[in-house]
Scaffold this motif. Structure first.
Motif, PDB file in Angstrom:
ATOM      1  N   GLY A   9       0.809  -1.226   0.000  1.00  0.00           N
ATOM      2  CA  GLY A   9       0.000   0.000   0.000  1.00  0.00           C
ATOM      3  C   GLY A   9       0.831   1.260   0.000  1.00  0.00           C
ATOM      4  N   TYR A  13       0.618   2.535  -5.587  1.00  0.00           N
ATOM      5  CA  TYR A  13      -0.654   2.032  -5.070  1.00  0.00           C
ATOM      6  C   TYR A  13      -1.726   3.112  -5.125  1.00  0.00           C
ATOM      7  N   TYR A  17      -3.924   1.081  -7.715  1.00  0.00           N
ATOM      8  CA  TYR A  17      -4.470  -0.079  -6.996  1.00  0.00           C
ATOM      9  C   TYR A  17      -5.799  -0.556  -7.579  1.00  0.00           C
ATOM     10  N   ASN A  21      -5.984  -4.360  -8.673  1.00  0.00           N
ATOM     11  CA  ASN A  21      -6.927  -5.151  -7.894  1.00  0.00           C
ATOM     12  C   ASN A  21      -7.957  -5.814  -8.812  1.00  0.00           C
ATOM     13  N   SER A  33      -3.957  -6.320   0.295  1.00  0.00           N
ATOM     14  CA  SER A  33      -3.160  -5.100   0.396  1.00  0.00           C
ATOM     15  C   SER A  33      -2.641  -4.959   1.820  1.00  0.00           C
ATOM     16  N   SER A  34      -1.499  -4.316   1.955  1.00  0.00           N
ATOM     17  CA  SER A  34      -0.920  -4.099   3.291  1.00  0.00           C
ATOM     18  C   SER A  34      -1.639  -2.995   4.044  1.00  0.00           C
ATOM     19  N   GLY A  35      -2.522  -2.256   3.361  1.00  0.00           N
ATOM     20  CA  GLY A  35      -3.328  -1.241   4.029  1.00  0.00           C
ATOM     21  C   GLY A  35      -2.574   0.035   4.340  1.00  0.00           C
ATOM     22  N   LYS A  36      -3.038   0.742   5.347  1.00  0.00           N
ATOM     23  CA  LYS A  36      -2.458   2.041   5.690  1.00  0.00           C
ATOM     24  C   LYS A  36      -1.119   1.881   6.403  1.00  0.00           C
ATOM     25  N   THR A  38       1.771   2.224   9.059  1.00  0.00           N
ATOM     26  CA  THR A  38       1.840   2.287  10.513  1.00  0.00           C
ATOM     27  C   THR A  38       3.271   2.579  10.938  1.00  0.00           C
ATOM     28  N   HIS A  63       6.001  -2.054   4.003  1.00  0.00           N
ATOM     29  CA  HIS A  63       4.745  -2.619   3.517  1.00  0.00           C
ATOM     30  C   HIS A  63       4.962  -4.034   2.968  1.00  0.00           C
ATOM     31  N   GLN A 170     -12.774   4.042  -2.032  1.00  0.00           N
ATOM     32  CA  GLN A 170     -13.901   3.665  -1.181  1.00  0.00           C
ATOM     33  C   GLN A 170     -15.199   3.653  -1.979  1.00  0.00           C
TER      34      GLN A 170
END
Length: 360
Positions: A9, A13, A17, A21, A33-36, A38, A63, A170
């Motif tokens: 991500g 991406y 994405y 995807n 996906s590894s997402g947001k 951190t 990620h 989204q």
């Protein structure tokens, strides 16, 4: 069980994405996906990446490590050129090799090369190679590619309506419409920079969300059709070599000349080679248009919220005071919906993969 494809991500991406995807899901794969971002991801990336790498590349390493044990394949395309004119950062070109030789126990990497200068069907060929790596039949790959391109067009159409990448994703995936934009009379800032810096909430320290909380409208490079940007004369001896840097500089000149925003913020990553040049060009252009306030913010793995928030609030206050002064003098220009003039450029919406003529 369906084969599991991991898409980090970070980096491209934020632009592709939805395309990737859709393609792999149409082939029957499970996309993870590894997402947001951190703090843990950043720490992992800083530990494993080269010390002189820019923070987005360090983030990418983090990620990848977050995904490594969850997937059967990692999709890390070698993206070279998508508009026949400019190329992506060399770190993008070498990213699969950097990951493969720097990290241990990573799954197989699908590193198909994407360079549209290789022929009229080069992009389709790149996706064909990615599909063949999974053993998919040609008929299924072709259908997946067509649907992926349709998803890409829909995604970029949403961006050019004024939505940001996270909001557009989204809307495509869940059909959920994000909150309404600020009222038309509020100040509007152009936040310019590479999408993997501007739209990564962690490394940007939530810059876009902070502005919206202040009641300030936000417009980014991704909201402008490349066909509009391609017409901007930068008055340079030759076109900038790097794709994303070229788009950022063109967007900056557009906003300075059209005066459709109240201020411009350039968000850059410390240690980015191309950005060291782009930021200087932006600063020089801003001096020629002093009526549009400009600020450059640099972030790295050590950036803290307090310092950025203080500078952002001071800049916003300065711009608001300037608006009040100009409005009191009766010189404040009415601001309509900024993006309305760009809809259906030449009959259709543009996207970063569109060919663009060189500077005049």
């Amino acid at each position: 069980m369906a084969v599991r494809i991991g898409i980090p991500g970070s980096l491209l991406y934020f632009l592709y994405y939805p395309t990737w995807n859709t393609f792999f899901r149409e082939l029957g794969a499970q996309v993870i996906s590894s997402g947001k971002t951190t703090r843990e991801m950043l720490d992992l990336g800083v530990k494993e990446a080269l010390a002189d790498a820019c923070v987005p590349v360090k983030l990418y390493f983090g990620h990848v490590q977050a995904l490594a044990r969850q997937v059967d394949y990692l999709f890390i395309p070698r993206v070279v050129c998508l508009n026949k004119e400019t190329t992506y950062c060399p770190k993008f070109l070498g990213l699969p090799d950097m990951i493969r030789h720097s990290l241990k126990n990573v799954p197989e990497i699908i590193d198909t090369r994407m360079d549209v200068r290789e022929g009229w069907n080069a992009l389709a060929g790149a996706y064909d190679r990615a599909g063949r790596a999974l053993g998919a039949p040609v008929r299924l790959i072709r259908r997946a590619f067509q649907r992926a391109m349709a998803a890409e067009r829909q995604f970029f159409s949403l961006l050019q309506e004024g939505w940001q990448p996270a909001e557009a994703m989204q809307m495509l995936e869940k059909g959920i419409r994000p909150g309404e934009k600020p009222p038309e009379g509020n100040p509007v800032f152009a936040v310019l920079g590479y999408p993997y810096i501007v739209h990564d909430q962690y490394i940007s320290v939530g810059l876009l969300a902070r502005l919206k909380k202040m009641g300030i409208g936000v417009i980014t490079v991704e909201n402008l059709p490349p066909k509009v940007l391609s017409r901007i004369n930068l008055h340079l001896d030759k076109r900038l070599f790097w794709t994303l840097g070229d788009l950022v500089l063109r967007a900056h000149h557009f906003f300075l000349r059209q005066k459709t925003v109240d201020g411009v913020i350039h968000l850059t990553a410390f240690g980015c080679g191309p950005d060291s040049l782009v930021d200087k060009f932006m600063e020089m252009a801003a001096r020629e248009h002093p009526d549009v306030p400009f600020m450059s913010l640099s972030v790295d793995e050590h950036s803290g919220e307090a310092g950025l928030a203080t500078r952002l609030e001071a800049f916003a206050d300065m711009v608001k005071r300037k608006r009040c002064t100009v409005s009191a003098q009766g010189n404040f220009p009415p601001r309509g919906r900024i993006l309305s003039q760009f809809q259906n450029v030449d009959g259709r919406s543009g996207q970063p993969g569109d060919p663009a003529p060189p500077s005049q």
